[in-house]
Scaffold this motif. Structure first.
Motif, PDB file in Angstrom:
ATOM      1  N   LEU A  55       0.832  -1.195   0.000  1.00 34.65           N
ATOM      2  CA  LEU A  55       0.000   0.000   0.000  1.00 34.65           C
ATOM      3  C   LEU A  55       0.874   1.256   0.000  1.00 34.65           C
ATOM      4  O   LEU A  55       2.005   1.240   0.496  1.00 34.65           O
ATOM      5  CB  LEU A  55      -0.900   0.001   1.231  1.00 34.65           C
ATOM      6  CG  LEU A  55      -1.969  -1.093   1.286  1.00 34.65           C
ATOM      7  CD1 LEU A  55      -2.699  -1.047   2.619  1.00 34.65           C
ATOM      8  CD2 LEU A  55      -2.941  -0.966   0.133  1.00 34.65           C
ATOM      9  N   PRO A  56       0.364   2.351  -0.560  1.00 32.76           N
ATOM     10  CA  PRO A  56       1.147   3.594  -0.569  1.00 32.76           C
ATOM     11  C   PRO A  56       1.576   4.008   0.828  1.00 32.76           C
ATOM     12  O   PRO A  56       0.894   3.714   1.829  1.00 32.76           O
ATOM     13  CB  PRO A  56       0.171   4.610  -1.174  1.00 32.76           C
ATOM     14  CG  PRO A  56      -0.801   3.799  -1.961  1.00 32.76           C
ATOM     15  CD  PRO A  56      -0.934   2.498  -1.226  1.00 32.76           C
ATOM     16  N   GLU A  57       2.669   4.726   0.892  1.00 31.61           N
ATOM     17  CA  GLU A  57       3.237   5.128   2.183  1.00 31.61           C
ATOM     18  C   GLU A  57       2.261   5.973   2.990  1.00 31.61           C
ATOM     19  O   GLU A  57       2.182   5.842   4.214  1.00 31.61           O
ATOM     20  CB  GLU A  57       4.535   5.909   1.960  1.00 31.61           C
ATOM     21  CG  GLU A  57       5.251   6.297   3.240  1.00 31.61           C
ATOM     22  CD  GLU A  57       6.547   7.029   2.970  1.00 31.61           C
ATOM     23  OE1 GLU A  57       7.028   7.709   3.897  1.00 31.61           O
ATOM     24  OE2 GLU A  57       7.061   6.933   1.837  1.00 31.61           O
ATOM     25  N   THR A  58       1.483   6.844   2.313  1.00 30.25           N
ATOM     26  CA  THR A  58       0.526   7.673   3.044  1.00 30.25           C
ATOM     27  C   THR A  58      -0.519   6.822   3.751  1.00 30.25           C
ATOM     28  O   THR A  58      -0.936   7.136   4.867  1.00 30.25           O
ATOM     29  CB  THR A  58      -0.173   8.648   2.090  1.00 30.25           C
ATOM     30  OG1 THR A  58      -0.741   7.911   0.989  1.00 30.25           O
ATOM     31  CG2 THR A  58       0.797   9.685   1.548  1.00 30.25           C
ATOM     32  N   LYS A  59      -0.929   5.747   3.104  1.00 27.56           N
ATOM     33  CA  LYS A  59      -1.923   4.871   3.726  1.00 27.56           C
ATOM     34  C   LYS A  59      -1.295   4.073   4.858  1.00 27.56           C
ATOM     35  O   LYS A  59      -1.910   3.891   5.919  1.00 27.56           O
ATOM     36  CB  LYS A  59      -2.537   3.949   2.680  1.00 27.56           C
ATOM     37  CG  LYS A  59      -3.807   3.257   3.175  1.00 27.56           C
ATOM     38  CD  LYS A  59      -4.492   2.489   2.062  1.00 27.56           C
ATOM     39  CE  LYS A  59      -5.096   3.384   1.019  1.00 27.56           C
ATOM     40  NZ  LYS A  59      -6.296   4.103   1.551  1.00 27.56           N
ATOM     41  N   GLN A  60      -0.082   3.593   4.661  1.00 25.17           N
ATOM     42  CA  GLN A  60       0.598   2.856   5.736  1.00 25.17           C
ATOM     43  C   GLN A  60       0.823   3.756   6.944  1.00 25.17           C
ATOM     44  O   GLN A  60       0.685   3.305   8.092  1.00 25.17           O
ATOM     45  CB  GLN A  60       1.934   2.322   5.219  1.00 25.17           C
ATOM     46  CG  GLN A  60       1.805   1.249   4.148  1.00 25.17           C
ATOM     47  CD  GLN A  60       3.145   0.631   3.806  1.00 25.17           C
ATOM     48  OE1 GLN A  60       3.912   0.263   4.682  1.00 25.17           O
ATOM     49  NE2 GLN A  60       3.436   0.512   2.514  1.00 25.17           N
TER      50      GLN A  60
END
Length: 455
Positions: free
Chosen positions: A283-288
């Motif tokens: 998952l994208p870093e912003t979501k993580q």
């Protein structure tokens, strides 16, 4: 100084204010009735909780080919009505939090489901003796003063602090009485975690529906069953991996692979935190980062059925506030709305986590010790009991979400963002406005159905 977006209300879903915890299916405004039905219509919904059931129902009604994959042998997710004691007991969600314009209240009304309004001020509170009416009123005033002082401290702070720190600073030089400690425990039940973990700036940065907080005597499970009626649901299908690309997505169970066009992920935040379900690519870093910065608390419930009632019949809650505190500080008088001598005791945060490896007999002893302290020899042994610990549930791994210190309400929005128009995310932890509630999960499911339909 950074301006804080919210003040602290210690009573939110806690003692003396609000609810302790967590409509007809109508067309979504602005939704096309065609959209992806032409060639891109296979949708996998992961999880048969309220968010997943709602998204699936809306999408199926619009002609999409929808399959819901549920790890458990039942639907509902963190809605779980148990009947083992002879009456419906909601070990998961219990309250419809605000009955005015609340879609869950509308569904319950359509079903003709009876409701019962609980009032936290209608509590029997015991320290080393029962609190009198005047002592209860004094406690309410102290809580209001404490809320105001703690809120001012949080607003003046140049950086986010925990609710617990704000409360401690507000009480500097004052004695923390057992009654105040108990009131704090009830707030922790509303958050589902200790105040030391929750952001003072963002813990109250959401909205509530007007109206009473009511429980469903026949159980919340009836609402979940109504929303999920007629859907294609595959039970006992825990997801191991979700792969996605520009062209399609693949949902992998323990022994099957399903290629679909879109995936609606409604996994509880606790499962996302655990990494038990792999995403490829990651998952994208912003979501993580959002997954990390949002908190996910713990709640344990113990239901007890007795041969007869030995507690005050006309109160909604029993409050236990001994010197030194108690894990089970709040107990609901279920006999108020069920024709049975049943109590339901709650523990939250670290109190609930400490029970994870405890034997059922140990947990029962702790609850009964409090009841015997309050009611002496009249507190007879239960004839049956049942226990549920949400942190120990592998398909939830906790209770409900909140903002940790260092996080912000923006993290709810980040968790809700689709990935490559292939993965879509719903659930109470994706609803900034109505986080931690059943109606928040429901509305998030509608939101993602709308988003997919409009592609």
């Amino acid at each position: 100084m950074i301006e804080s977006p919210a003040t602290i209300r210690l009573g939110r879903r806690g003692f003396l204010k609000g609810a302790l915890l967590i409509g007809a299916l109508t067309a979504l405004p602005g939704c096309s009735e065609s959209g992806l039905r032409q060639g891109n219509s296979r949708i996998a919904v992961i999880g048969a909780g309220m968010a997943g059931l709602t998204a699936a129902s809306e999408l199926a009604r619009r002609g999409f080919d929808v399959t819901v994959f549920e790890a458990r042998n039942r639907i509902g997710g963190r809605i779980y009505t148990d009947n083992s004691l002879g009456v419906p007991i909601d070990f998961g969600a219990q309250w419809i939090e605000g009955t005015i314009d609340n879609p869950i209240a509308e569904i319950a009304a359509r079903l003709g489901a009876p409701t019962f309004e609980t009032r936290e001020e209608n509590s029997f509170v015991f320290t080393d003796k029962p609190l009198s009416e005047s002592e209860t009123e004094t406690l309410e005033s102290k809580i209001e003063e404490l809320e105001e002082r703690a809120g001012e401290i949080a607003e003046r702070s140049s950086e986010d602090i925990s609710v617990g720190q704000a409360v401690s600073e507000a009480m500097k030089g004052e004695r923390r009485s057992p009654e105040i400690e108990w009131a704090i425990k009830t707030v922790e039940l509303g958050i589902s975690d200790n105040l030391d973990h929750a952001s003072a700036w963002y813990s109250d940065d959401d909205e509530e529906f007007d109206g009473a907080g009511v429980v469903l005597p026949q159980g919340y499970g009836k609402v979940a069953a109504e929303v999920g009626a007629g859907l294609k649901i595959e039970l006992n299908k825990p997801i191991r991996e979700i792969n996605y690309s520009k062209d399609h997505a693949t949902v992998i169970t323990l022994n099957e692979e399903h290629q679909v066009d879109r995936v609606v992920v409604t996994l509880p935040l606790g499962v996302l935190k655990s990494g038990d379900v792999k995403f490829s690519p990651a998952l994208p870093e912003t979501k993580q980062r959002a997954i990390e910065r949002l908190g996910f608390g713990a709640v344990a419930k113990v239901a007890l059925r007795f041969p007869k009632i030995f507690w005050p019949r006309d109160v909604d809650f029993l409050g236990y506030a001994p010197p030194g505190g108690a894990k089970f500080a709040v107990t609901m008088n279920v006999s108020r709305f069920e024709d049975a001598p049943v109590l339901l005791a709650y523990a939250a945060g670290d109190d609930a986590r400490s029970l994870r490896s405890a034997q059922d007999s140990e947990i029962l002893d702790q609850v009964m010790a409090g009841l015997r302290s309050m009611f002496g020899g009249t507190a007879i042994a239960p004839e049956a009991f049942a226990i549920w610990k949400w942190e120990s549930d592998p398909f939830a791994q906790g209770a409900y979400s909140y903002v940790k210190v260092g996080g912000t309400s923006d993290d709810y929005d980040a968790l809700a963002e689709p990935v490559d128009n292939r993965l879509f995310f719903a659930g109470e932890a994706t609803n900034r406005q109505f986080r931690s509630t059943v109606h928040g999960a429901y509305l998030s499911g509608q939101r993602e159905a709308r988003r997919i339909t409009q592609l």
